[in-house]
Design an enzyme around this catalytic site. Structure first.
Site, mmCIF file in Angstrom:
data_model
loop_
_atom_site.group_PDB
_atom_site.id
_atom_site.type_symbol
_atom_site.label_atom_id
_atom_site.label_comp_id
_atom_site.label_asym_id
_atom_site.label_seq_id
_atom_site.Cartn_x
_atom_site.Cartn_y
_atom_site.Cartn_z
ATOM 1 N N ASP A 1 -9.597 7.106 6.961
ATOM 2 C CA ASP A 1 -11.042 7.040 6.748
ATOM 3 C C ASP A 1 -11.612 5.679 7.139
ATOM 4 O O ASP A 1 -12.710 5.592 7.690
ATOM 5 C CB ASP A 1 -11.367 7.329 5.279
ATOM 6 C CG ASP A 1 -11.067 8.769 4.897
ATOM 7 O OD1 ASP A 1 -11.603 9.679 5.556
ATOM 8 O OD2 ASP A 1 -10.296 8.987 3.946
ATOM 9 N N GLU B 1 -18.099 -3.411 23.923
ATOM 10 C CA GLU B 1 -17.291 -4.623 24.084
ATOM 11 C C GLU B 1 -16.050 -4.649 23.201
ATOM 12 O O GLU B 1 -14.961 -5.021 23.665
ATOM 13 C CB GLU B 1 -18.142 -5.869 23.806
ATOM 14 C CG GLU B 1 -19.224 -6.131 24.827
ATOM 15 C CD GLU B 1 -20.533 -5.444 24.506
ATOM 16 O OE1 GLU B 1 -21.512 -5.677 25.232
ATOM 17 O OE2 GLU B 1 -20.573 -4.674 23.510
ATOM 18 N N HIS C 1 0.844 -1.194 0.000
ATOM 19 C CA HIS C 1 0.000 0.000 0.000
ATOM 20 C C HIS C 1 0.886 1.255 0.000
ATOM 21 O O HIS C 1 1.240 1.764 1.060
ATOM 22 C CB HIS C 1 -0.912 0.002 1.225
ATOM 23 C CG HIS C 1 -1.806 -1.199 1.304
ATOM 24 N ND1 HIS C 1 -1.364 -2.432 1.745
ATOM 25 C CD2 HIS C 1 -3.123 -1.349 0.994
ATOM 26 C CE1 HIS C 1 -2.371 -3.288 1.704
ATOM 27 N NE2 HIS C 1 -3.442 -2.661 1.254
ATOM 28 N N HIS D 1 -4.083 3.094 -3.601
ATOM 29 C CA HIS D 1 -4.234 2.594 -2.233
ATOM 30 C C HIS D 1 -3.470 1.291 -2.024
ATOM 31 O O HIS D 1 -2.691 1.180 -1.076
ATOM 32 C CB HIS D 1 -5.712 2.369 -1.900
ATOM 33 C CG HIS D 1 -5.935 1.595 -0.632
ATOM 34 N ND1 HIS D 1 -5.980 2.193 0.602
ATOM 35 C CD2 HIS D 1 -6.108 0.259 -0.411
ATOM 36 C CE1 HIS D 1 -6.159 1.268 1.534
ATOM 37 N NE2 HIS D 1 -6.255 0.096 0.941
ATOM 38 N N HIS E 1 -29.077 -14.813 24.261
ATOM 39 C CA HIS E 1 -28.089 -14.622 25.316
ATOM 40 C C HIS E 1 -27.441 -15.930 25.777
ATOM 41 O O HIS E 1 -26.670 -15.924 26.741
ATOM 42 C CB HIS E 1 -28.743 -13.920 26.513
ATOM 43 C CG HIS E 1 -28.921 -12.454 26.312
ATOM 44 N ND1 HIS E 1 -29.610 -11.934 25.242
ATOM 45 C CD2 HIS E 1 -28.485 -11.387 27.027
ATOM 46 C CE1 HIS E 1 -29.601 -10.605 25.309
ATOM 47 N NE2 HIS E 1 -28.925 -10.250 26.389
ATOM 48 N N LEU F 1 -8.770 -2.431 10.900
ATOM 49 C CA LEU F 1 -8.935 -0.988 11.043
ATOM 50 C C LEU F 1 -9.756 -0.614 12.274
ATOM 51 O O LEU F 1 -10.729 -1.263 12.622
ATOM 52 C CB LEU F 1 -9.580 -0.413 9.781
ATOM 53 C CG LEU F 1 -8.694 -0.487 8.536
ATOM 54 C CD1 LEU F 1 -9.435 0.032 7.310
ATOM 55 C CD2 LEU F 1 -7.389 0.279 8.727
ATOM 56 N N ASP G 1 -33.418 -15.786 29.653
ATOM 57 C CA ASP G 1 -33.045 -14.782 28.646
ATOM 58 C C ASP G 1 -33.072 -15.341 27.227
ATOM 59 O O ASP G 1 -33.091 -14.585 26.257
ATOM 60 C CB ASP G 1 -31.664 -14.203 28.949
ATOM 61 C CG ASP G 1 -31.717 -13.139 30.032
ATOM 62 O OD1 ASP G 1 -32.815 -12.596 30.267
ATOM 63 O OD2 ASP G 1 -30.679 -12.853 30.639
#
Length: 656
Positions: free
Chosen positions: A155, A407, A26, A259, A469, A116, A465
């Site tokens: 970005d 999380e 890149h 890129h 869950h 990313l 639940d």
């Protein structure tokens, strides 16, 4: 052209040449971000190439990890030991310059990046560590912890949800030692970013509580350097928005194609001409470039000498703090947990999430630099350290972190805290939500960071639940991650063993814990650190091996008694950790699971995938290869066959 501009262009040319030689990589990002990077490394950042681990150094994170040649060029030019030959080996097997930066692999790389958004979250963790350690150790006139964390992100990082999570928390915590530089080149792989990304990023960060500085020409290092000075005066984290051109200087500047593919020889030659680069030979760098970067190295060495002098005076004036410092920054914990009887003392039934809370607080009394918390679930997953205070903008000395419902960022932030040094982070959530944090847990494993992950509500035992869950496939999924230790304890003493593994090893540990109460077994304890062991044996050679992890060990123990009444000899094996068991000798594994005993039954309230290795072709796995249901957990265990009667019946079938 002045020397500093020559360094900027050297970064561009070396990056492009390495990608060209590798025929992959890149080039666009390093060429566009070179001025930003030089402004940080050559003007703003305190770092000493002669001692890359200088404890009070500024940290640098390249969140846009695909632009790794930017970092490798910097490490070479600023004297971190990467040679021109290393740059020529970019992306080749065994080289020091792999496709994405790798922690522990290349000197000067602070964290592994590439997925990313994780890099900026790591940077938030580093800044949190700096703030907490400063609150703990600094005294008037002795700012022994006083450094910045710089991060370059693009970005793609901005689009990823993890950057929203992490940067929102950074603003809430007022991490003013965090400075992020946004490479705003408006190009992604598929084209201009406006096809999918039109939000007002500066407004978003102002809403988070960040200081935002706009640099109109991000390809001018002087403008970026001026912005960095302003950022250092802020009482908030800073985002420096640098408007850049991807592939700057090349005929392909501003194009999506630059890129992720080499420029090509003709375009590379044109780039050198456009930038006024005096060298024609590949990888040739004028001497004046090294002279300029050497100045930064000398400043860094002097800064470290000044810090060393300050710390020597600090140690003399505050000897008790110096002793604590040595403990906090040691690779070893300050206590022998295996021989600490009180650490292993438990009574009666307990949900393993509750046992974990007890163990965590015992650890907090023994290991002073624990620093962690939960994704808004601390009361439920018992992850709060009592009497240790809360870490916040107003109380940075507090040890309990409130991550909020974040999380993915939580796990990546913990990686950053551990990478920073001086602290032992942990984090907690419901096991089913490990899906949200999986990639950051994977990064913990890749980097060999012993971050404990407290993962409660571990099966259909969650009960009412329901299937959303109730983790089913999660144990198998995490067990498939190389370098991650999955530990599902059967009782309180096995919980203690899991925490020992998490605190003393060099791997992340997922502590998988129940909501429902489990018995306390007489023969459990440190033996669980072997991953699998005989919890209850029979007289002579067993007719069948019953094996399980966690809550299902109880059904195996009861089935053993049922079988005994029918004259069938069964051995019960507790298997809290496949990974730790596989690390044992062949002799030990044979002593636990003799090859001659082919009748085997494994029991786990989760997907059966993975257990067939231990039961073989003649054995059986009682598991759950479908989603659960909403009902009280005892009814679910009955309905899905997790009963002593079913285990005993299955054992008799495999015996034949």
């Amino acid at each position: 052209m002045n020397k500093e501009q020559m360094v900027v262009n050297a970064i561009r040319i070396l990056s492009a040449e390495a990608v060209q030689k590798a025929k992959s990589g890149h080039p666009g990002m390093p060429m566009g971000a070179a001025a930003m990077a030089y402004a940080v490394w050559g003007r703003a950042m305190t770092h000493n190439p002669a001692d890359p681990k200088f404890v009070n150094r500024d940290r640098f994170v390249l969140s846009s990890g695909h632009g790794s040649m930017l970092l490798y060029s910097l490490l070479h030019l600023f004297g971190y030991g990467l040679t021109i030959d290393d740059l020529k080996s970019f992306r080749q097997f065994g080289s020091k310059t792999p496709g994405h930066p790798e922690y522990k692999h290349t000197v000067g790389v602070e964290t592994t990046t590439g997925p990313l958004g994780q890099g900026i979250a790591n940077a938030v963790g580093m800044a949190m560590a700096e703030k907490h350690l400063a609150a703990k150790f600094n005294r008037e006139g002795f700012n022994v912890v006083d450094h910045y964390t710089y991060c370059i992100l693009g970005d793609g990082c901005m689009m990823e949800g993890i950057s929203h999570e992490a940067c929102s928390l950074a603003g809430t915590l007022k991490l003013n030692k965090l400075i992020a530089l946004y490479d705003d080149n408006e190009i992604s792989i598929e084209g201009n970013t406006d096809i999918a990304f039109r939000e007002d990023v500066p407004a978003r960060f102002r809403a988070y509580g960040w200081n935002v500085i706009d640099v109109n020409n991000g390809n001018c290092f002087e403008e970026v350097a001026a912005a960095l000075k302003l950022a250092k005066d802020s009482d908030k984290p800073s985002l420096i928005v640098c408007h850049t051109a991807i592939g700057y200087g090349s005929p392909k500047a501003g194009q999506a194609s630059v890129h992720g593919e080499p420029l090509g020889e003709e375009n590379l030659a044109a780039t050198k001409k456009n930038l006024g680069w005096p060298e024609t030979e590949p990888f040739a760098v004028p001497a004046c470039v090294y002279e300029q970067t050497g100045e930064a190295a000398r400043r860094g060495a002097e800064a470290q000498k000044e810090w060393n002098d300050l710390f020597a005076k600090y140690a003399k004036k505050y000897p008790e703090l110096k002793k604590e410092w040595d403990v906090w920054f040691s690779d070893e914990i300050p206590v022998d947990l295996l021989n600490d009887e009180a650490f292993w003392a438990f009574e009666g039934k307990s949900a393993t999430r509750n046992s974990s809370g007890v163990v965590l607080n015992r650890l907090a009394e023994r290991v002073p630099n624990l620093f962690g918390g939960s994704a808004d679930l601390a009361p439920s997953n018992k992850s709060n350290m009592k009497g240790k205070g809360d870490f916040s903008a107003e109380t940075p000395e507090g040890d309990n972190i409130h991550f909020g419902v974040r999380e993915h960022a939580m796990a990546a932030i913990c990686n950053g805290i551990r990478l920073h040094g001086g602290l032992r982070p942990y984090c907690a959530t419901f096991f089913v939500f490990s899906d949200y944090m999986k990639n950051a847990m994977r990064m913990s494993a890749i980097m060999g960071l012993n971050v404990p992950y407290i993962l409660t509500h571990d099966s259909i035992g969650v009960g009412e639940d329901g299937p959303t869950h109730q983790p089913i496939e999660h144990l198998a999924g995490l067990r498939a991650v190389p370098g991650l230790t999955v530990f599902r304890p059967a009782d309180s003493k096995e919980v203690a063993a899991g925490w020992v593994a998490a605190m003393t090893g060099d791997a992340p540990v997922a502590l998988v814990l129940t909501r429902q109460d489990l018995p306390l077994y007489e023969k459990s304890g440190p033996e669980a650190l072997k991953g699998g062991y005989v919890l209850s044996d029979c007289e002579g050679t067993p007719d069948v091996l019953l094996m399980a992890s966690g809550s299902e060990v109880e059904q195996c123990m009861s089935a053993q008694e049922l079988l005994k009444a029918e004259g069938v000899k069964a051995r019960v094996i507790s298997m809290p950790s496949f990974e730790l068991f596989e690390a044992q000798s062949d002799e030990y594994k044979e002593s636990v699971m003799p090859k001659a005993v082919r009748a085997r039954v494994a029991v786990e309230a989760a997907a059966t995938f993975g257990w067939h290795k231990y039961v073989g072709l003649d054995g059986a796995v009682i598991g759950l290869d479908r989603f659960g249901a909403s009902a009280p957990y005892k009814i679910l265990f009955q309905e899905f066959g997790f009963t002593a009667e079913n285990v005993a019946a299955t054992a008799k079938k495999v015996i034949g």
